[in-house]
Design an enzyme around this catalytic site. Structure first.
Site, PDB file in Angstrom:
ATOM      1  N   GLY A 130      10.443  -8.855  -5.022  1.00 48.42           N
ATOM      2  CA  GLY A 130      11.563  -9.767  -5.227  1.00 48.42           C
ATOM      3  C   GLY A 130      11.279 -11.246  -5.120  1.00 48.42           C
ATOM      4  O   GLY A 130      12.127 -12.065  -5.472  1.00 48.42           O
TER       5      GLY A 130
ATOM      6  N   GLU B 108       6.083  -4.649  -2.543  1.00 52.43           N
ATOM      7  CA  GLU B 108       6.101  -4.213  -3.937  1.00 52.43           C
ATOM      8  C   GLU B 108       6.318  -5.399  -4.879  1.00 52.43           C
ATOM      9  O   GLU B 108       7.275  -5.419  -5.655  1.00 52.43           O
ATOM     10  CB  GLU B 108       7.235  -3.195  -4.142  1.00 52.43           C
ATOM     11  CG  GLU B 108       7.177  -1.992  -3.221  1.00 52.43           C
ATOM     12  CD  GLU B 108       8.457  -1.150  -3.250  1.00 52.43           C
ATOM     13  OE1 GLU B 108       9.477  -1.589  -3.830  1.00 52.43           O
ATOM     14  OE2 GLU B 108       8.433  -0.046  -2.686  1.00 52.43           O
ATOM     15  N   PRO B 109       5.447  -6.412  -4.834  1.00 50.91           N
ATOM     16  CA  PRO B 109       5.671  -7.577  -5.689  1.00 50.91           C
ATOM     17  C   PRO B 109       5.384  -7.249  -7.158  1.00 50.91           C
ATOM     18  O   PRO B 109       4.468  -6.482  -7.459  1.00 50.91           O
ATOM     19  CB  PRO B 109       4.652  -8.595  -5.159  1.00 50.91           C
ATOM     20  CG  PRO B 109       3.541  -7.757  -4.633  1.00 50.91           C
ATOM     21  CD  PRO B 109       4.187  -6.524  -4.064  1.00 50.91           C
ATOM     22  N   GLY B 110       6.165  -7.820  -8.045  1.00 53.10           N
ATOM     23  CA  GLY B 110       5.924  -7.652  -9.481  1.00 53.10           C
ATOM     24  C   GLY B 110       5.824  -9.012 -10.139  1.00 53.10           C
ATOM     25  O   GLY B 110       4.741  -9.516 -10.437  1.00 53.10           O
TER      26      GLY B 110
ATOM     27  N   ARG C  98      14.438 -11.395 -21.994  1.00 55.05           N
ATOM     28  CA  ARG C  98      15.061 -12.059 -20.846  1.00 55.05           C
ATOM     29  C   ARG C  98      16.124 -13.092 -21.220  1.00 55.05           C
ATOM     30  O   ARG C  98      17.196 -13.098 -20.615  1.00 55.05           O
ATOM     31  CB  ARG C  98      13.997 -12.664 -19.918  1.00 55.05           C
ATOM     32  CG  ARG C  98      13.041 -11.613 -19.332  1.00 55.05           C
ATOM     33  CD  ARG C  98      12.096 -12.184 -18.288  1.00 55.05           C
ATOM     34  NE  ARG C  98      12.815 -12.570 -17.085  1.00 55.05           N
ATOM     35  CZ  ARG C  98      13.129 -13.803 -16.767  1.00 55.05           C
ATOM     36  NH1 ARG C  98      12.736 -14.811 -17.515  1.00 55.05           N
ATOM     37  NH2 ARG C  98      13.821 -14.054 -15.696  1.00 55.05           N
TER      38      ARG C  98
ATOM     39  N   TYR D 165      19.586 -12.023 -19.666  1.00 55.75           N
ATOM     40  CA  TYR D 165      20.026 -12.720 -18.451  1.00 55.75           C
ATOM     41  C   TYR D 165      20.322 -14.196 -18.686  1.00 55.75           C
ATOM     42  O   TYR D 165      20.581 -14.923 -17.730  1.00 55.75           O
ATOM     43  CB  TYR D 165      18.928 -12.665 -17.373  1.00 55.75           C
ATOM     44  CG  TYR D 165      18.273 -11.340 -17.128  1.00 55.75           C
ATOM     45  CD1 TYR D 165      18.997 -10.271 -16.603  1.00 55.75           C
ATOM     46  CD2 TYR D 165      16.920 -11.155 -17.396  1.00 55.75           C
ATOM     47  CE1 TYR D 165      18.373  -9.059 -16.348  1.00 55.75           C
ATOM     48  CE2 TYR D 165      16.298  -9.942 -17.141  1.00 55.75           C
ATOM     49  CZ  TYR D 165      17.026  -8.899 -16.617  1.00 55.75           C
ATOM     50  OH  TYR D 165      16.400  -7.713 -16.362  1.00 55.75           O
TER      51      TYR D 165
ATOM     52  N   CYS E  40      18.994  -9.484 -35.866  1.00 57.03           N
ATOM     53  CA  CYS E  40      20.386  -9.668 -36.288  1.00 57.03           C
ATOM     54  C   CYS E  40      21.357  -9.528 -35.123  1.00 57.03           C
ATOM     55  O   CYS E  40      22.138  -8.579 -35.046  1.00 57.03           O
ATOM     56  CB  CYS E  40      20.724  -8.675 -37.389  1.00 57.03           C
ATOM     57  SG  CYS E  40      19.542  -8.790 -38.725  1.00 57.03           S
ATOM     58  N   GLU E  41      21.265 -10.438 -34.172  1.00 55.77           N
ATOM     59  CA  GLU E  41      22.174 -10.513 -33.029  1.00 55.77           C
ATOM     60  C   GLU E  41      22.288 -11.978 -32.649  1.00 55.77           C
ATOM     61  O   GLU E  41      21.278 -12.684 -32.632  1.00 55.77           O
ATOM     62  CB  GLU E  41      21.589  -9.786 -31.796  1.00 55.77           C
ATOM     63  CG  GLU E  41      21.305  -8.321 -31.944  1.00 55.77           C
ATOM     64  CD  GLU E  41      22.542  -7.446 -31.794  1.00 55.77           C
ATOM     65  OE1 GLU E  41      23.582  -7.925 -31.293  1.00 55.77           O
ATOM     66  OE2 GLU E  41      22.448  -6.283 -32.213  1.00 55.77           O
TER      67      GLU E  41
ATOM     68  N   TYR F 222       8.280  -8.722 -17.063  1.00 54.87           N
ATOM     69  CA  TYR F 222       9.489  -8.283 -17.768  1.00 54.87           C
ATOM     70  C   TYR F 222       9.515  -8.856 -19.186  1.00 54.87           C
ATOM     71  O   TYR F 222      10.565  -9.194 -19.718  1.00 54.87           O
ATOM     72  CB  TYR F 222      10.755  -8.639 -16.963  1.00 54.87           C
ATOM     73  CG  TYR F 222      10.660  -8.117 -15.542  1.00 54.87           C
ATOM     74  CD1 TYR F 222      10.761  -6.748 -15.295  1.00 54.87           C
ATOM     75  CD2 TYR F 222      10.384  -8.956 -14.476  1.00 54.87           C
ATOM     76  CE1 TYR F 222      10.612  -6.244 -14.014  1.00 54.87           C
ATOM     77  CE2 TYR F 222      10.229  -8.460 -13.179  1.00 54.87           C
ATOM     78  CZ  TYR F 222      10.340  -7.103 -12.958  1.00 54.87           C
ATOM     79  OH  TYR F 222      10.179  -6.605 -11.698  1.00 54.87           O
TER      80      TYR F 222
HETATM   81  C1  LIG Z   1      11.692  -4.171  -9.717  1.00 59.19           C
HETATM   82  C2  LIG Z   1      11.280  -3.709  -8.385  1.00 59.19           C
HETATM   83  C3  LIG Z   1      10.266  -4.365  -7.672  1.00 59.19           C
HETATM   84  C4  LIG Z   1       9.599  -5.623  -8.170  1.00 59.19           C
HETATM   85  O1  LIG Z   1      10.463  -6.705  -8.180  1.00 59.19           O
HETATM   86  P1  LIG Z   1       9.910  -8.180  -8.490  1.00 59.19           P
HETATM   87  O2  LIG Z   1      11.114  -9.015  -8.426  1.00 59.19           O
HETATM   88  O3  LIG Z   1       9.299  -8.145  -9.841  1.00 59.19           O
HETATM   89  O4  LIG Z   1       8.931  -8.501  -7.420  1.00 59.19           O
HETATM   90  C5  LIG Z   1       9.872  -3.834  -6.450  1.00 59.19           C
HETATM   91  N1  LIG Z   1      10.452  -2.705  -5.952  1.00 59.19           N
HETATM   92  C6  LIG Z   1      11.419  -2.066  -6.601  1.00 59.19           C
HETATM   93  C7  LIG Z   1      12.004  -0.845  -6.010  1.00 59.19           C
HETATM   94  C8  LIG Z   1      11.878  -2.527  -7.837  1.00 59.19           C
HETATM   95  O5  LIG Z   1      12.862  -1.887  -8.468  1.00 59.19           O
END
Ligand SMILES: *Cc1c(COP(=O)(O)O)cnc(C)c1O
Length: 419
Positions: A239, A273-275, A312, A316, A342-343, A371
């Protein structure tokens, strides 16, 4: 240190000119900087070096196996939300004992595949899911390691579509019901409780929501452990936000300090769990200007990338900085940069001031590594773009552009004779 820089007028990714990649592979084109991905991974990892921890990169942010393999080599584990992501992780060489499985709708065949692989734990999001896991584990003669995902009812102060830890969200188990859930788990033969988990949302720039979540988790851990359950793993989800425009998100070090102050002397492994924070600013989307179009209301720049390539902005209303691949002189104009789909939501930027481009010019959409491709679709039967991974002065095509045959390769024309 930034790996996307101008050298003279030309924008480079590491030591590779983006114009050359666009020429060789065409547009739209995703380009990632391997060095940036690794730098972000190590920055996050270092922030927790004083405490036992595991980083489980969230695959959904960018799922290309070429990128996953870089992270495997750096020592990363993975957070998965489907058997497709498990398959990708294994293809990329992941160690299954560093995989956590999140998501509200795990099916029995997904649970089975994860149990056979031997993952670290399931982050369980409902009691019904707990029973499903117990059943599958029993059938396989295994004990399933689980944690419960708590919904801590914390406002992450982010876009409502990407907040996940509020009472009204579908995720996790409400914190007032969590003790009950752990008691249930104790009664099941094929379940081993190993941890607790939460994930409150995405693109979070402030620390307060994280502090609040950790405090609630610690409170719960005390209650859970008083039942005689040992919580080995505390998974705090992902997050952490990034800068798209002028956001000033906490640095991983600040995030680390904020979290670690609660865990001094507490002998539990922390999982993250960083993304987005790993890959978001490590990728760009290159696109070519097709046409300019003036109406009495607006100037439109029609480019060859669209909402199917980068969803995105349409989804959003997100801001992505857009810069020229080759800098040039010219008038500043305010334009809407739009794609061919076409949107009316198909835009990359609205009322954006840029140096007026001409047809054929290349533009670079920044911060598109998270994303981006992972949300791409074939809507309007558009071909998904290719993906290139740059590493120093080398580059690798890690996904080829879709072909027209790919579009229909899973479709069949039935034997219907229309009367
Ligand atoms: C999407 C998600 C993440 C990653 O979130 P980021 O904002 O990209 O860091 C981690 N854990 C869970 C369960 C998620 O659904």
């Amino acid at each position: 240190m930034n790996y996307f820089n101008y050298r003279g007028k030309d924008l480079y990714c590491e030591d590779v000119a983006l114009e050359n990649l666009a020429k060789e592979f065409g547009t739209p084109l995703y380009v990632y900087s391997g060095k940036t991905i690794l730098r972000h991974y190590h920055a996050f990892d270092n922030a927790f070096k004083s405490h036992d921890h595991l980083i489980c990169y969230s695959i959904k942010a960018n799922s290309n196996i070429g990128i996953l393999n870089l992270l495997v080599q750096a020592g990363s584990g993975f957070d998965i939300v489907s058997k497709g992501e498990l398959y990708r992780a294994m293809k990329a060489g992941a160690d299954p004992s560093k995989i956590v499985f999140s998501g509200v709708g795990k099916t029995e065949d997904e649970i089975e595949m994860a149990l056979i692989a031997g993952i670290l734990m399931f982050n369980v999001e409902s009691e019904a899911e707990l029973y499903a896991i117990d059943k599958v584990a029993g059938r396989l003669g295994k004990k399933a390691p689980i944690s419960f995902r708590v919904n801590p009812d914390v406002n992450p102060l982010t876009h409502p579509y990407i907040s996940t830890g509020l009472k009204k969200n579908k995720f996790g188990i409400p914190h007032e019901k969590i003790i009950e859930a752990y008691k249930r788990a104790l009664d099941l033969n094929n379940i081993e409780v190993v941890g607790i988990d939460c994930h409150i949302g995405s693109q979070i720039t402030q620390l307060d929501p994280f502090n609040e979540a950790v405090e609630k988790m610690l409170n719960l851990i005390e209650k859970i452990e008083s039942l005689g359950i040992n919580i080995k793993y505390v998974d705090l989800g992902g997050g952490l936000g990034i800068t798209y425009k002028d956001e000033e998100p906490a640095h991983p070090n600040e995030y680390g300090e904020a979290v670690l102050k609660y865990f001094k002397g507490i002998n539990k492994k922390l999982i993250f769990e960083p993304g987005r924070v790993i890959v978001g600013n490590a990728g760009v989307l290159l696109t070519k200007v097709l046409y300019k179009k003036d109406t009495s209301e607006k100037k439109f720049i029609v480019v060859d990338a669209a909402m199917n390539d980068l969803a995105r902005p349409a989804l959003y209303g997100s801001y992505h900085s857009i810069v020229p691949v080759i800098k040039k002189e010219g008038n500043n104009v305010s334009v809407d940069i739009v794609g061919p789909v076409c949107e009316s939501t198909d835009y990359l930027a609205k009322e954006r001031t840029i140096t007026e481009p001409e047809g054929g010019d290349l533009l670079c959409v920044m911060s598109a590594g998270a994303y981006g491709f992972s949300m791409a679709s074939n809507y309007n039967s558009r071909l998904k773009p290719a993906e290139i991974l740059v590493y120093n002065d080398k580059y690798y095509c890690i996904r080829e552009r879709d072909t027209l045959e790919d579009l229909v390769s899973k479709e069949n024309i039935p034997q219907i004779k229309v009367e």
